[in-house]
Write an enzyme that holds these catalytic residues in place. Sequence first.
Site, PDB file in Angstrom:
ATOM      1  N   ASP A  36       0.810  -1.215   0.000  1.00 50.09           N
ATOM      2  CA  ASP A  36       0.000   0.000   0.000  1.00 50.09           C
ATOM      3  C   ASP A  36       0.847   1.270   0.000  1.00 50.09           C
ATOM      4  O   ASP A  36       1.382   1.664   1.040  1.00 50.09           O
ATOM      5  CB  ASP A  36      -0.911  -0.028   1.248  1.00 50.09           C
ATOM      6  CG  ASP A  36      -1.735   1.229   1.381  1.00 50.09           C
ATOM      7  OD1 ASP A  36      -2.107   1.583   2.517  1.00 50.09           O
ATOM      8  OD2 ASP A  36      -1.995   1.874   0.346  1.00 50.09           O
ATOM      9  N   ASP A 220      -1.806   5.674  -5.273  1.00 46.55           N
ATOM     10  CA  ASP A 220      -2.119   4.821  -4.130  1.00 46.55           C
ATOM     11  C   ASP A 220      -2.520   3.405  -4.541  1.00 46.55           C
ATOM     12  O   ASP A 220      -3.665   3.160  -4.933  1.00 46.55           O
ATOM     13  CB  ASP A 220      -3.244   5.469  -3.310  1.00 46.55           C
ATOM     14  CG  ASP A 220      -3.569   4.663  -2.074  1.00 46.55           C
ATOM     15  OD1 ASP A 220      -4.538   5.011  -1.375  1.00 46.55           O
ATOM     16  OD2 ASP A 220      -2.853   3.666  -1.823  1.00 46.55           O
TER      17      ASP A 220
HETATM   18  C1  LIG Z   1      -1.817   6.660   8.579  1.00 47.65           C
HETATM   19  C2  LIG Z   1      -3.114   6.449   7.898  1.00 47.65           C
HETATM   20  C3  LIG Z   1      -2.986   6.240   6.416  1.00 47.65           C
HETATM   21  C4  LIG Z   1      -2.197   7.362   5.796  1.00 47.65           C
HETATM   22  C5  LIG Z   1      -4.363   6.088   5.739  1.00 47.65           C
HETATM   23  N1  LIG Z   1      -4.193   5.769   4.335  1.00 47.65           N
HETATM   24  C6  LIG Z   1      -5.270   5.413   3.618  1.00 47.65           C
HETATM   25  O1  LIG Z   1      -6.395   5.324   4.073  1.00 47.65           O
HETATM   26  C7  LIG Z   1      -5.042   5.100   2.162  1.00 47.65           C
HETATM   27  C8  LIG Z   1      -4.687   3.628   2.053  1.00 47.65           C
HETATM   28  O2  LIG Z   1      -4.133   3.435   0.765  1.00 47.65           O
HETATM   29  C9  LIG Z   1      -5.901   2.698   2.231  1.00 47.65           C
HETATM   30  C10 LIG Z   1      -5.406   1.276   2.145  1.00 47.65           C
HETATM   31  C11 LIG Z   1      -6.530   0.246   2.178  1.00 47.65           C
HETATM   32  C12 LIG Z   1      -7.171   0.182   3.577  1.00 47.65           C
HETATM   33  C13 LIG Z   1      -8.198  -0.937   3.682  1.00 47.65           C
HETATM   34  C14 LIG Z   1      -7.579  -2.273   3.326  1.00 47.65           C
HETATM   35  C15 LIG Z   1      -6.971  -2.247   1.949  1.00 47.65           C
HETATM   36  C16 LIG Z   1      -5.958  -1.124   1.820  1.00 47.65           C
HETATM   37  N2  LIG Z   1      -6.840   3.001   1.146  1.00 47.65           N
HETATM   38  C17 LIG Z   1      -8.107   3.363   1.424  1.00 47.65           C
HETATM   39  O3  LIG Z   1      -8.608   3.332   2.526  1.00 47.65           O
HETATM   40  C18 LIG Z   1      -8.905   3.852   0.201  1.00 47.65           C
HETATM   41  C19 LIG Z   1     -10.319   3.503   0.242  1.00 47.65           C
HETATM   42  N3  LIG Z   1     -10.478   2.060   0.288  1.00 47.65           N
HETATM   43  C20 LIG Z   1     -10.529   1.331  -0.836  1.00 47.65           C
HETATM   44  O4  LIG Z   1     -10.317   1.722  -1.967  1.00 47.65           O
HETATM   45  C21 LIG Z   1     -10.837  -0.141  -0.593  1.00 47.65           C
HETATM   46  C22 LIG Z   1      -9.562  -0.917  -0.645  1.00 47.65           C
HETATM   47  C23 LIG Z   1      -9.822  -2.240  -0.100  1.00 47.65           C
HETATM   48  C24 LIG Z   1      -9.206  -3.270  -0.654  1.00 47.65           C
HETATM   49  C25 LIG Z   1      -9.399  -4.571  -0.153  1.00 47.65           C
HETATM   50  C26 LIG Z   1     -10.217  -4.779   0.909  1.00 47.65           C
HETATM   51  C27 LIG Z   1     -10.891  -3.700   1.489  1.00 47.65           C
HETATM   52  C28 LIG Z   1     -10.667  -2.417   0.992  1.00 47.65           C
HETATM   53  N4  LIG Z   1     -11.779  -0.641  -1.600  1.00 47.65           N
HETATM   54  C29 LIG Z   1     -13.065  -0.672  -1.257  1.00 47.65           C
HETATM   55  O5  LIG Z   1     -13.442  -0.216  -0.197  1.00 47.65           O
HETATM   56  N5  LIG Z   1     -13.887  -1.270  -2.177  1.00 47.65           N
HETATM   57  C30 LIG Z   1     -15.204  -1.685  -1.772  1.00 47.65           C
HETATM   58  C31 LIG Z   1     -16.189  -0.803  -2.451  1.00 47.65           C
HETATM   59  C32 LIG Z   1     -15.995  -0.937  -3.967  1.00 47.65           C
HETATM   60  N6  LIG Z   1     -16.879   0.018  -4.592  1.00 47.65           N
HETATM   61  C33 LIG Z   1     -14.558  -0.593  -4.344  1.00 47.65           C
HETATM   62  C34 LIG Z   1     -13.596  -1.461  -3.573  1.00 47.65           C
HETATM   63  C35 LIG Z   1      -5.135   7.401   5.892  1.00 47.65           C
HETATM   64  O6  LIG Z   1      -5.093   8.269   5.046  1.00 47.65           O
HETATM   65  N7  LIG Z   1      -5.884   7.468   6.985  1.00 47.65           N
HETATM   66  C36 LIG Z   1      -6.580   8.693   7.351  1.00 47.65           C
HETATM   67  C37 LIG Z   1      -8.065   8.466   7.380  1.00 47.65           C
HETATM   68  C38 LIG Z   1      -8.699   8.006   8.479  1.00 47.65           C
HETATM   69  N8  LIG Z   1     -10.051   7.808   8.526  1.00 47.65           N
HETATM   70  C39 LIG Z   1     -10.724   8.061   7.376  1.00 47.65           C
HETATM   71  C40 LIG Z   1     -12.220   7.819   7.381  1.00 47.65           C
HETATM   72  N9  LIG Z   1     -10.173   8.479   6.222  1.00 47.65           N
HETATM   73  C41 LIG Z   1      -8.822   8.639   6.244  1.00 47.65           C
HETATM   74  N10 LIG Z   1      -8.227   9.023   5.122  1.00 47.65           N
END
Ligand SMILES: CC[C@H](C)[C@H](NC(=O)C[C@H](O)[C@H](CC1CCCCC1)NC(=O)CCNC(=O)[C@H](Cc1ccccc1)NC(=O)N1CCC(N)CC1)C(=O)NCc1cnc(C)nc1N
Length: 328
Positions: A36, A220
């Site tokens: 990631d 990302d």
């Molecule tokens: C230190 C924290 C770190 C930097 C954190 N970084 C991220 O969130 C970006 C990071 O790339 C994360 C990494 C994911 C996390 C879940 C598990 C898979 C990897 N990306 C995201 O959260 C982007 C949105 N999620 C997604 O794109 C997930 C990815 C996923 C993959 C497999 C299984 C489950 C989820 N996909 C879905 O939810 N899908 C289901 C819905 C469908 N329509 C599309 C696919 C952040 O910004 N957090 C701040 C944050 C907190 N709370 C919230 C609500 N938003 C925030 N941005």
Amino acid sequence: STGIVAATPFPAEYDREYVAPVSLGTPAQELNLIFDTGSSDLWVFSTSMPAAQVAGQKLYNPSGSSTSAVLWGHTWSIQYGDGSRSSGTVVNELVTIGGISYASQALEIANGVSAQFSQDPASSGLLGLGFSILNTVIPTSQKTWFDNVLPTLAAPVFTVDLKRAAPGTYTFGAIDASSYAGKIEYTPIDNSNGFWRLQASGYQVGTSPFQPTTIDAIADTGTTLLMLPAAIVKAYYAQVPGSQLHASYGAYTFPCSAKLPSFTFGIGRYRGVIPGAFVSYGRIDATTCYGGIQDQGNLPFSIFGDILMKAQVVVFDAGRTRIGFAAK
Ligand SMILES: CC[C@H](C)[C@H](NC(=O)C[C@H](O)[C@H](CC1CCCCC1)NC(=O)CCNC(=O)[C@H](Cc1ccccc1)NC(=O)N1CCC(N)CC1)C(=O)NCc1cnc(C)nc1N
């Protein structure tokens, strides 16, 4: 040194996430993790978790490793953009990816994860490839595995070559010249917020004229979709007959029979083309499909996620704080 690992999409028909193998400890315990570039914690499902939160994931067992050492008093807790979360404690451990080892990597052990993780048997944790400023370990934040191995790499880069419904690769320390066509176009990144943040030069829907406009985005690999400003998304689906902003999903859907236009993004004068077929994320019922391009909503930037990545070879160049794109 250089190393290469396969990146396998799950589930097969959706490319929702890509996982790659990571070896932990002595003897090696191999877990499949989501790589990631949008976060900077390396954390794993572990034997410290309640059984109710585990469903098919492989568990790392620190007591089964002669090289794990507790990092006393250190904890971590992280929340992601989709609301999922995890937290736990920390050990120093031998971590090997594609044959590249780091002997005392901060390995974050989960003792609790949210339902999204428990319900996803394909991944046993995450390998953060963002910048270390984003690491959540307290009281002292830890470096990513890539940061730690950087000085030992033949080149200070990793290359991401994801594919649609097929295994791709992550390559550390090298760029495989046979993996792409033409030349790599680089653009500077701003890593002050810990992301691989870039400015694209515009977009084009299908064969319509290119629209020069600055798109502020993060690259990302942990985001499934291509998240863009509302106006661009609207312009895209205006060329998809029968598409709609679906009230119940809060997302654009379209008839699975529709012929989707390609989507082109600009990096300087370079044009990256995402074939129309790549823009279908997947089927939600007999006739309706879910768009791979969606509105970024109130996010402060766009997200160049897997929908875009799988159409390109992307070079994450930490040595020169830049990112490169090439066709394939
Ligand atoms: C230190 C924290 C770190 C930097 C954190 N970084 C991220 O969130 C970006 C990071 O790339 C994360 C990494 C994911 C996390 C879940 C598990 C898979 C990897 N990306 C995201 O959260 C982007 C949105 N999620 C997604 O794109 C997930 C990815 C996923 C993959 C497999 C299984 C489950 C989820 N996909 C879905 O939810 N899908 C289901 C819905 C469908 N329509 C599309 C696919 C952040 O910004 N957090 C701040 C944050 C907190 N709370 C919230 C609500 N938003 C925030 N941005």
